[in-house]
Motif scaffolding. Structure first.
Motif, PDB file in Angstrom:
ATOM      1  N   ILE A   1      30.388  55.949   4.764  1.00 55.17           N
ATOM      2  CA  ILE A   1      30.066  54.605   5.257  1.00 55.17           C
ATOM      3  C   ILE A   1      29.343  53.800   4.180  1.00 55.17           C
ATOM      4  CG2 ILE A   1      28.652  53.314   6.913  1.00 55.17           C
ATOM      5  CD1 ILE A   1      29.233  55.564   8.944  1.00 55.17           C
ATOM      6  N   ARG A   2      28.426  54.453   3.490  1.00 54.09           N
ATOM      7  CA  ARG A   2      27.655  53.753   2.451  1.00 54.09           C
ATOM      8  C   ARG A   2      28.488  53.433   1.213  1.00 54.09           C
ATOM      9  NH1 ARG A   2      23.372  57.338   4.321  1.00 54.09           N
ATOM     10  NH2 ARG A   2      24.161  58.982   2.961  1.00 54.09           N
ATOM     11  N   LYS A   3      29.432  54.296   0.870  1.00 55.99           N
ATOM     12  CA  LYS A   3      30.080  54.182  -0.434  1.00 55.99           C
ATOM     13  C   LYS A   3      31.449  53.501  -0.423  1.00 55.99           C
ATOM     14  CE  LYS A   3      26.950  56.391  -2.887  1.00 55.99           C
ATOM     15  NZ  LYS A   3      25.966  56.755  -1.867  1.00 55.99           N
ATOM     16  N   THR A   4      32.173  53.507   0.687  1.00 61.51           N
ATOM     17  CA  THR A   4      33.564  53.072   0.660  1.00 61.51           C
ATOM     18  C   THR A   4      33.729  51.600   0.268  1.00 61.51           C
ATOM     19  OG1 THR A   4      34.158  54.732   2.323  1.00 61.51           O
ATOM     20  CG2 THR A   4      35.703  52.915   2.001  1.00 61.51           C
ATOM     21  N   VAL A   5      33.022  50.705   0.935  1.00 60.65           N
ATOM     22  CA  VAL A   5      33.191  49.278   0.639  1.00 60.65           C
ATOM     23  C   VAL A   5      32.740  48.941  -0.787  1.00 60.65           C
ATOM     24  CG1 VAL A   5      32.448  46.945   1.251  1.00 60.65           C
ATOM     25  CG2 VAL A   5      33.145  48.549   3.051  1.00 60.65           C
ATOM     26  N   PRO A   6      31.583  49.409  -1.257  1.00 62.24           N
ATOM     27  CA  PRO A   6      31.214  49.137  -2.655  1.00 62.24           C
ATOM     28  C   PRO A   6      32.243  49.658  -3.659  1.00 62.24           C
ATOM     29  CG  PRO A   6      29.293  49.870  -1.447  1.00 62.24           C
ATOM     30  CD  PRO A   6      30.463  50.065  -0.539  1.00 62.24           C
ATOM     31  N   LEU A   7      32.867  50.791  -3.371  1.00 62.45           N
ATOM     32  CA  LEU A   7      33.880  51.313  -4.289  1.00 62.45           C
ATOM     33  C   LEU A   7      35.156  50.476  -4.239  1.00 62.45           C
ATOM     34  CD1 LEU A   7      33.518  55.193  -3.892  1.00 62.45           C
ATOM     35  CD2 LEU A   7      32.900  53.793  -5.859  1.00 62.45           C
ATOM     36  N   ILE A   8      35.489  49.942  -3.077  1.00 67.66           N
ATOM     37  CA  ILE A   8      36.641  49.029  -2.990  1.00 67.66           C
ATOM     38  C   ILE A   8      36.377  47.787  -3.837  1.00 67.66           C
ATOM     39  CG2 ILE A   8      37.934  47.491  -1.447  1.00 67.66           C
ATOM     40  CD1 ILE A   8      37.562  49.627   0.745  1.00 67.66           C
ATOM     41  N   GLN A   9      35.175  47.258  -3.733  1.00 76.60           N
ATOM     42  CA  GLN A   9      34.811  46.091  -4.542  1.00 76.60           C
ATOM     43  C   GLN A   9      34.876  46.436  -6.037  1.00 76.60           C
ATOM     44  OE1 GLN A   9      30.953  45.518  -2.722  1.00 76.60           O
ATOM     45  NE2 GLN A   9      31.698  43.862  -1.385  1.00 76.60           N
ATOM     46  N   ALA A  10      34.421  47.629  -6.396  1.00 71.71           N
ATOM     47  CA  ALA A  10      34.461  48.048  -7.797  1.00 71.71           C
ATOM     48  C   ALA A  10      35.894  48.202  -8.288  1.00 71.71           C
ATOM     49  CB  ALA A  10      33.702  49.359  -7.965  1.00 71.71           C
ATOM     50  N   ALA A  11      36.785  48.724  -7.431  1.00 72.11           N
ATOM     51  CA  ALA A  11      38.188  48.890  -7.823  1.00 72.11           C
ATOM     52  C   ALA A  11      38.859  47.538  -8.042  1.00 72.11           C
ATOM     53  CB  ALA A  11      38.928  49.699  -6.758  1.00 72.11           C
ATOM     54  N   LEU A  12      38.597  46.590  -7.154  1.00 66.98           N
ATOM     55  CA  LEU A  12      39.169  45.246  -7.324  1.00 66.98           C
ATOM     56  C   LEU A  12      38.685  44.620  -8.630  1.00 66.98           C
ATOM     57  CD1 LEU A  12      38.822  43.933  -3.662  1.00 66.98           C
ATOM     58  CD2 LEU A  12      40.967  44.369  -4.871  1.00 66.98           C
ATOM     59  N   LYS A  13      37.396  44.808  -8.927  1.00 67.77           N
ATOM     60  CA  LYS A  13      36.848  44.269 -10.166  1.00 67.77           C
ATOM     61  C   LYS A  13      37.467  44.953 -11.380  1.00 67.77           C
ATOM     62  CE  LYS A  13      32.462  43.360 -12.563  1.00 67.77           C
ATOM     63  NZ  LYS A  13      30.973  43.495 -12.482  1.00 67.77           N
ATOM     64  N   GLN A  14      37.634  46.273 -11.304  1.00 71.89           N
ATOM     65  CA  GLN A  14      38.231  47.025 -12.411  1.00 71.89           C
ATOM     66  C   GLN A  14      39.651  46.543 -12.709  1.00 71.89           C
ATOM     67  OE1 GLN A  14      38.465  51.256 -11.689  1.00 71.89           O
ATOM     68  NE2 GLN A  14      39.515  51.686 -13.615  1.00 71.89           N
ATOM     69  N   ALA A  15      40.402  46.246 -11.651  1.00 71.37           N
ATOM     70  CA  ALA A  15      41.786  45.798 -11.816  1.00 71.37           C
ATOM     71  C   ALA A  15      41.896  44.289 -12.029  1.00 71.37           C
ATOM     72  CB  ALA A  15      42.602  46.200 -10.595  1.00 71.37           C
ATOM     73  N   ASN A  16      40.745  43.606 -11.986  1.00 69.84           N
ATOM     74  CA  ASN A  16      40.722  42.145 -12.125  1.00 69.84           C
ATOM     75  C   ASN A  16      41.593  41.484 -11.054  1.00 69.84           C
ATOM     76  OD1 ASN A  16      39.862  39.721 -13.300  1.00 69.84           O
ATOM     77  ND2 ASN A  16      41.625  39.634 -14.687  1.00 69.84           N
ATOM     78  N   LEU A  17      41.408  41.933  -9.818  1.00 64.82           N
ATOM     79  CA  LEU A  17      42.175  41.422  -8.680  1.00 64.82           C
ATOM     80  C   LEU A  17      41.237  40.908  -7.603  1.00 64.82           C
ATOM     81  CD1 LEU A  17      44.744  44.353  -8.218  1.00 64.82           C
ATOM     82  CD2 LEU A  17      45.142  42.210  -9.449  1.00 64.82           C
ATOM     83  N   THR A  18      41.811  40.140  -6.685  1.00 66.68           N
ATOM     84  CA  THR A  18      41.108  39.734  -5.471  1.00 66.68           C
ATOM     85  C   THR A  18      41.858  40.288  -4.271  1.00 66.68           C
ATOM     86  OG1 THR A  18      42.353  37.683  -5.137  1.00 66.68           O
ATOM     87  CG2 THR A  18      40.421  37.589  -6.616  1.00 66.68           C
ATOM     88  N   ALA A  19      41.288  40.144  -3.105  1.00 68.56           N
ATOM     89  CA  ALA A  19      41.948  40.633  -1.893  1.00 68.56           C
ATOM     90  C   ALA A  19      43.327  40.014  -1.717  1.00 68.56           C
ATOM     91  CB  ALA A  19      41.071  40.335  -0.678  1.00 68.56           C
ATOM     92  N   GLN A  20      43.500  38.787  -2.175  1.00 73.31           N
ATOM     93  CA  GLN A  20      44.788  38.099  -2.022  1.00 73.31           C
ATOM     94  C   GLN A  20      45.900  38.738  -2.853  1.00 73.31           C
ATOM     95  OE1 GLN A  20      41.793  36.376  -2.408  1.00 73.31           O
ATOM     96  NE2 GLN A  20      41.802  36.110  -0.167  1.00 73.31           N
ATOM     97  N   ASP A  21      45.531  39.583  -3.816  1.00 76.72           N
ATOM     98  CA  ASP A  21      46.532  40.222  -4.675  1.00 76.72           C
ATOM     99  C   ASP A  21      47.038  41.543  -4.103  1.00 76.72           C
ATOM    100  OD1 ASP A  21      46.357  38.279  -6.820  1.00 76.72           O
ATOM    101  OD2 ASP A  21      44.393  39.158  -7.291  1.00 76.72           O
TER     102      ASP A  21
END
Length: 341
Positions: free
Chosen positions: A52-72
């Motif tokens: 619960i603590r880690k999943t959303v922050p890691l999703i945000q980190a993955a999007l940043k790593q790939a230089n993407l937004t949710a719309q992509d």
């Protein structure tokens, strides 16, 4: 097509993004080993809370790593089983909710299919058909694979999985959790051939495994060579060597039988124990003798990870195999349930 993969089946939070054109473009992983080490094994409630603590922050980190937004993102894949029900519910709830909010399809992925397909992430992926040895802390299975969604279970452990036997024997030797890797390192310090353990269920036909008796043999040997519960370091290493050799030889013998039974030339080995050096060496020798090929995921994808879930999810989304709005997980889920056609 860009797929977000979420893996929360046990004690690793894995998030990845797979692009069907550019391959893996983001990979984030958080391990809970330190959290569970004091307890000598995974505590399900603690695992769920940490996801619960880690999943959303890691999703945000993955999007940043790939230089993407949710719309992509074109789809969301999440592990729906097998695994710990609380841990699975975290990933499933977040994954299905994000897919709904982003108005993209979602797919519930089978954890073991993710492992089975993990070698497809490599530059030289296996071709169908192949025998798959899925060997981890929770599973030891031989699968006949003739295509995506065409899986036949031809052998499995009737008691402890190979990785579980490694960890339990390591604990008997006084090694910290998780002990499987530590046992293998200890075995490297052995002079070899001092002890000999049975190769269970290799003296009879069939492809099933049993490792509980091997663990008991190791426990008896430890007891015989202990003085007031103290065992000298060299004896520890020699017992570790004998145990690992027996377990690996058993796996190799059953793999040989599976290849002979199916007639397949390709072998896939996946799951946490597939990183074991001795196992890799002996299976490579076996496939060289048989003039076949063996395929492994890279070491970081042997254990649980989001990349394998993102890849499996992409395959199913391309076949329009979507999940409905009901959030459902399956702590027990036979791989054969996925069979198509």
């Amino acid at each position: 097509m860009k797929i977000l993969g979420i893996e929360t089946s046990c004690d690793e939070t894995g998030i990845a993004i797979y692009d069907d054109v550019n391959g893996l473009i983001a990979n984030q992983l958080y391990s809970q080993i330190k959290l569970h080490a004091d307890y000598g094994g995974v505590v399900p409630e603690l695992a769920s809370r940490d996801h619960i603590r880690k999943t959303v922050p890691l999703i945000q980190a993955a999007l940043k790593q790939a230089n993407l937004t949710a719309q992509d993102i074109d789809g969301v894949a999440y592990t729906a089983g097998p695994g710990l029900i609380g841990a699975l519910m975290v990933g499933a709830s977040i994954g299905r909710s994000l897919a709904y909010a982003w108005n993209v399809p979602a797919v519930a992925v089978h954890h073991m299919e993710g492992h089975l397909l993990a070698p497809m992430l490599e530059d030289n992926p296996p071709e169908f058909p192949f025998v798959a040895l899925l060997v981890s802390g929770g599973h030891t299975q031989l699968i006949s694979v003739t295509g995506i969604g065409k899986y036949e279970l031809i052998g499995e452990s009737i008691d402890d999985a190979a990785g579980e036997a490694f960890d339990k024997t390591a604990k008997l030797l006084g090694l910290d959790y998780p002990g499987g890797v530590k046992l293998s390192k200890l075995a490297e310090q052995s002079s070899g051939a001092r002890f000999n353990f049975p190769r269970p269920m290799t003296d009879r036909p069939g492809l099933d495994f049993s490792f509980s008796g091997l663990k008991t043999a190791a426990a008896n040997m430890i007891h015989q060579h202990s003085d007031n519960n103290i065992i000298d370091p060299q004896t520890k290493a020699d017992i570790a060597r004998a145990f690992e050799d027996a377990l690996v030889d058993t796996l190799v013998i059953k793999v040989r039988r599976a290849l002979e039974q199916t007639g397949f030339k390709n072998l896939v080995v996946a799951g946490g124990v597939s990183a074991n050096k001795t196992l890799r060496t002996k299976l490579t020798e076996l496939m060289h003798q048989r003039k076949g090929k063996v395929f492994y995921p890279r070491l970081e994808f042997c254990t649980d990870n989001g990349a394998m879930i993102a890849y499996a999810g992409m395959i199913h989304l391309k076949e329009r195999q979507y999940s409905d709005l009901v959030i459902s997980v399956k702590p027990r889920w036979p791989l054969s349930d996925l069979n198509v056609g």
